[in-house]
Each structure stands twice: as C-alpha cells, then as structure tokens.
Design an enzyme around this catalytic site. Structure first.
Site, PDB file in Angstrom:
ATOM      1  N   ARG A 125     -13.658  -7.556  -1.509  1.00 12.13           N
ATOM      2  CA  ARG A 125     -12.945  -7.389  -0.241  1.00 12.13           C
ATOM      3  C   ARG A 125     -12.530  -5.934  -0.066  1.00 12.13           C
ATOM      4  O   ARG A 125     -12.056  -5.282  -0.987  1.00 12.13           O
ATOM      5  CB  ARG A 125     -11.698  -8.282  -0.227  1.00 12.13           C
ATOM      6  CG  ARG A 125     -10.861  -8.182   1.063  1.00 12.13           C
ATOM      7  CD  ARG A 125      -9.647  -7.305   0.907  1.00 12.13           C
ATOM      8  NE  ARG A 125      -8.795  -7.310   2.104  1.00 12.13           N
ATOM      9  CZ  ARG A 125      -7.726  -6.553   2.254  1.00 12.13           C
ATOM     10  NH1 ARG A 125      -7.365  -5.723   1.294  1.00 12.13           N
ATOM     11  NH2 ARG A 125      -7.008  -6.613   3.364  1.00 12.13           N
ATOM     12  N   GLU A 155      -1.012  -5.911   7.255  1.00  7.08           N
ATOM     13  CA  GLU A 155      -2.110  -6.876   7.269  1.00  7.08           C
ATOM     14  C   GLU A 155      -3.412  -6.130   7.563  1.00  7.08           C
ATOM     15  O   GLU A 155      -3.723  -5.791   8.694  1.00  7.08           O
ATOM     16  CB  GLU A 155      -1.836  -7.939   8.335  1.00  7.08           C
ATOM     17  CG  GLU A 155      -2.842  -9.067   8.322  1.00  7.08           C
ATOM     18  CD  GLU A 155      -2.583 -10.060   9.446  1.00  7.08           C
ATOM     19  OE1 GLU A 155      -3.559 -10.739   9.824  1.00  7.08           O
ATOM     20  OE2 GLU A 155      -1.441 -10.149   9.932  1.00  7.08           O
ATOM     21  N   THR A 196       0.852  -1.184   0.000  1.00 10.81           N
ATOM     22  CA  THR A 196       0.000   0.000   0.000  1.00 10.81           C
ATOM     23  C   THR A 196       0.890   1.237   0.000  1.00 10.81           C
ATOM     24  O   THR A 196       2.011   1.182   0.487  1.00 10.81           O
ATOM     25  CB  THR A 196      -0.857  -0.040   1.282  1.00 10.81           C
ATOM     26  OG1 THR A 196      -1.714  -1.174   1.214  1.00 10.81           O
ATOM     27  CG2 THR A 196      -1.677   1.218   1.465  1.00 10.81           C
ATOM     28  N   THR A 226      -0.029   0.522   6.884  1.00 11.21           N
ATOM     29  CA  THR A 226       0.174  -0.464   5.829  1.00 11.21           C
ATOM     30  C   THR A 226       0.474  -1.811   6.464  1.00 11.21           C
ATOM     31  O   THR A 226       1.021  -1.866   7.565  1.00 11.21           O
ATOM     32  CB  THR A 226       1.338  -0.053   4.905  1.00 11.21           C
ATOM     33  OG1 THR A 226       1.628  -1.131   4.004  1.00 11.21           O
ATOM     34  CG2 THR A 226       2.606   0.251   5.701  1.00 11.21           C
TER      35      THR A 226
END
Length: 324
Positions: free
Chosen positions: A223, A247, A195, A245
């Site tokens: 998602r 998980e 990201t 950024t």
C-alpha cells in the site's frame, strides 16, 4: 519579504484518551525539532536543507509513525515512504517501500539531487540507497514493542489501524466506545496516522516541504499513501510549501497539498484563506490536516480532525506547539 518561518507536524487525528504523559512527550519532541529548525534558519541554511534536517530528527525518534517507530504492515514488517520538494524550480524526490533505509527523507532528497527521476520504490529504491551509501539498518531497528502489540490487536479486530500511542493495557479490541470511521467505504477504528512533516520558508523567500511516514498499522503489503505523492501529501512552489497528514486515501483523491498552491495562484487567496478553503471544500468526507508556509513569511495550519500534533515558529518570535 516577511522573513523565515517553519512548521512541523506529527500527524492529524488524535485519540481523546491519549494519556497526558504521551501528550507532553509529543510536545517536547515537536519543540526540540522546531528549535533545531530555527537555529538552522538563523544560520542562513536554505529551506530545503532545513526541511531534510528536521524530518530526519523526527524519523530518528520512535514517538511518531516514521522511520524508527513506523507502523507495521500486515506481515509485520515496515514499509516506509517519504517525499521532499523544493519550491525553487519545483524539484522533488520521493521514495516508497523502504525496509532498511534509516532516514527515508534523505533518500528522497538524493532521488531529487542524484538521480534522473522523481520517484523510486521498493527494491529499486533500496538498491539506489546502497549505491548512494546512505545509512542502512536491519528492519528490526524500526520495530517497537508497542507496535508489535498494536498489530496483534489490529489483526484480532480485523482493522487496519489502532492508535498505537495508547498503552496496550488500556486498549480494548473493537471497543463499542471507539468512533467508527470509514476509509474507501471500509470501517476502521480510531484514526491516528501520525505521519511527520516539515515546511519552511527561508529569509530569501524560498519554500520547501517534506513528509515521511510508516503508513497504516496492518496495512496491505504494497500500500502506498499520500506522503510520497507530490501534490497530495507534499507540495512546494514559488508561493508556498505544504505537508499533509491524515486519511491518505482522501488526501490522494483531493490532491490536497497542490490545492493550497492552486487556489493561491488562481484565486489569489492568502495562505490562511487557502488552507481554510481546501480543508473545508476539498476533503469530501475525508479527515486530514496540513501545515503550510508562504514565500512572504506566513505560516499556518488547518485540520478537520479533533486534533493535530503541530508546532510553528517565525522570525518575529512566534513559537507555539499544540495538539488540540
């Protein structure tokens, strides 16, 4: 007041086998966008404008996972998302499920400035984009050959993510040497979300933050991650600006970005203390990183992964770009 400061990131979780050339390519891009942000801040551009400007640059380069070069969903298309927040009045805008908007961060800004809402998604967000006249491109514009190859490998290994910066020929499907990580209790291969984000405090002490992503390779259609969620992936208030950024599911559970502001506000912690605290105490077993600025000109970052693509600069002459 401590003057202006800026930080950028290109994702937490870096494959230890990432070729040196790719590392240098990432550093060059982070340096370039930092310099763009620094020039804008020296020209007295407000924090929120600098955030949008810098994230647009990151979205337009296919190196990281946002805009052009976004990860591919299970059906081989791109579903992008982004959010932006102005600490001044805590105004925000967010978008998800974009397939043809060239710069998601700018549409998020328009949601904040030109709509009665804070968050638009999928067909509604695309319709709003057309109404606002933003630049639209075919979905093919966002798709790179590297990512097509990586989606194929991810499907063969039945996993939601491969590190798509590694050249395909050096990747082995379900390699026994790859660390197995868990996401919501399900195993995934090497985690490298990539990201992008930017946080800025300007010389007036105004904080802003923005985050943009293509999500996870081989993710389920529909998602939504942390990046467009205010308080999770992005947050700004009168004390700080934060972009996260890593998980996404863990960042969502912990409302990680807001936690930095909360412990500053309620526990009286300084920025660095606040970042260290939330990375250590709020992620449970999740893996993530974040960049942050404070209204008095501090800039810092934190991560519990083996690396994070990052860079920062301030009015006092600090300028650093690093990965590990």
């Amino acid at each position: 007041m401590g003057g202006w400061a800026i930080a950028v990131h290109g994702g937490a979780g870096v494959d230890p086998n990432l070729p040196w050339e790719r590392q240098e390519e990432a550093k060059r891009l982070l340096t370039r966008v930092l310099n763009i942000g620094v020039s804008a801040l020296r020209s007295s551009l407000p924090a929120i404008d600098v955030v949008e400007l810098v994230v647009r640059e990151l979205e337009s380069d296919p190196l990281f996972n946002s805009g052009r070069g976004s990860a591919l969903s299970a059906n081989g298309t791109v579903e992008m998302e982004a959010s932006i927040m102005n600490g001044n009045g805590r105004r925000c805008g967010a978008v998800s499920g974009l397939t043809t908007v060239k710069n998601p961060i700018s549409l998020a800004r328009l949601v904040m400035d030109k709509s009665p809402h804070s968050y638009l998604a999928f067909s509604g967000a695309e319709e709003f984009a057309r109404q606002q006249g933003v630049e639209m491109v075919d979905n093919d514009y966002f798709i790179t050959e590297d990512n097509i190859g990586m989606l194929k490998l991810a499907k063969e290994a039945n996993t939601i993510l491969f590190d798509y910066r590694i050249p395909i020929e050096t990747c082995s499907v379900a390699s026994q040497e790859s660390p197995i990580l868990m996401m919501n209790g399900l195993p995934i291969s090497i985690y490298a979300p990539e990201t992008v984000g930017c946080v800025v405090v300007d010389s007036e002490g105004r904080c802003a933050a923005g985050t943009s992503t293509g999500g996870l390779m081989n993710k389920m259609n529909g998602r939504i991650g942390d990046s467009p969620l205010i308080g999770s992936g992005t947050y700004a208030c009168n004390l700080c600006g934060v972009s996260c950024t890593g998980e996404g599911e863990a960042i969502i559970r912990s409302t990680l970005a807001r936690e930095v502001g909360a412990v500053m506000e309620y526990k009286g912690l300084k920025l660095k203390e606040a970042v260290d605290y939330v990375i250590k105490e709020r992620l449970d077993e999740g893996m993530a990183g974040l960049i942050a600025v404070s209204s008095n000109g501090d800039v810092t970052y934190g991560f519990n992964t083996n690396g994070m693509f990052r860079g920062c600069a301030n009015e006092d002459g600090l300028m650093e770009v690093s990965i590990w």
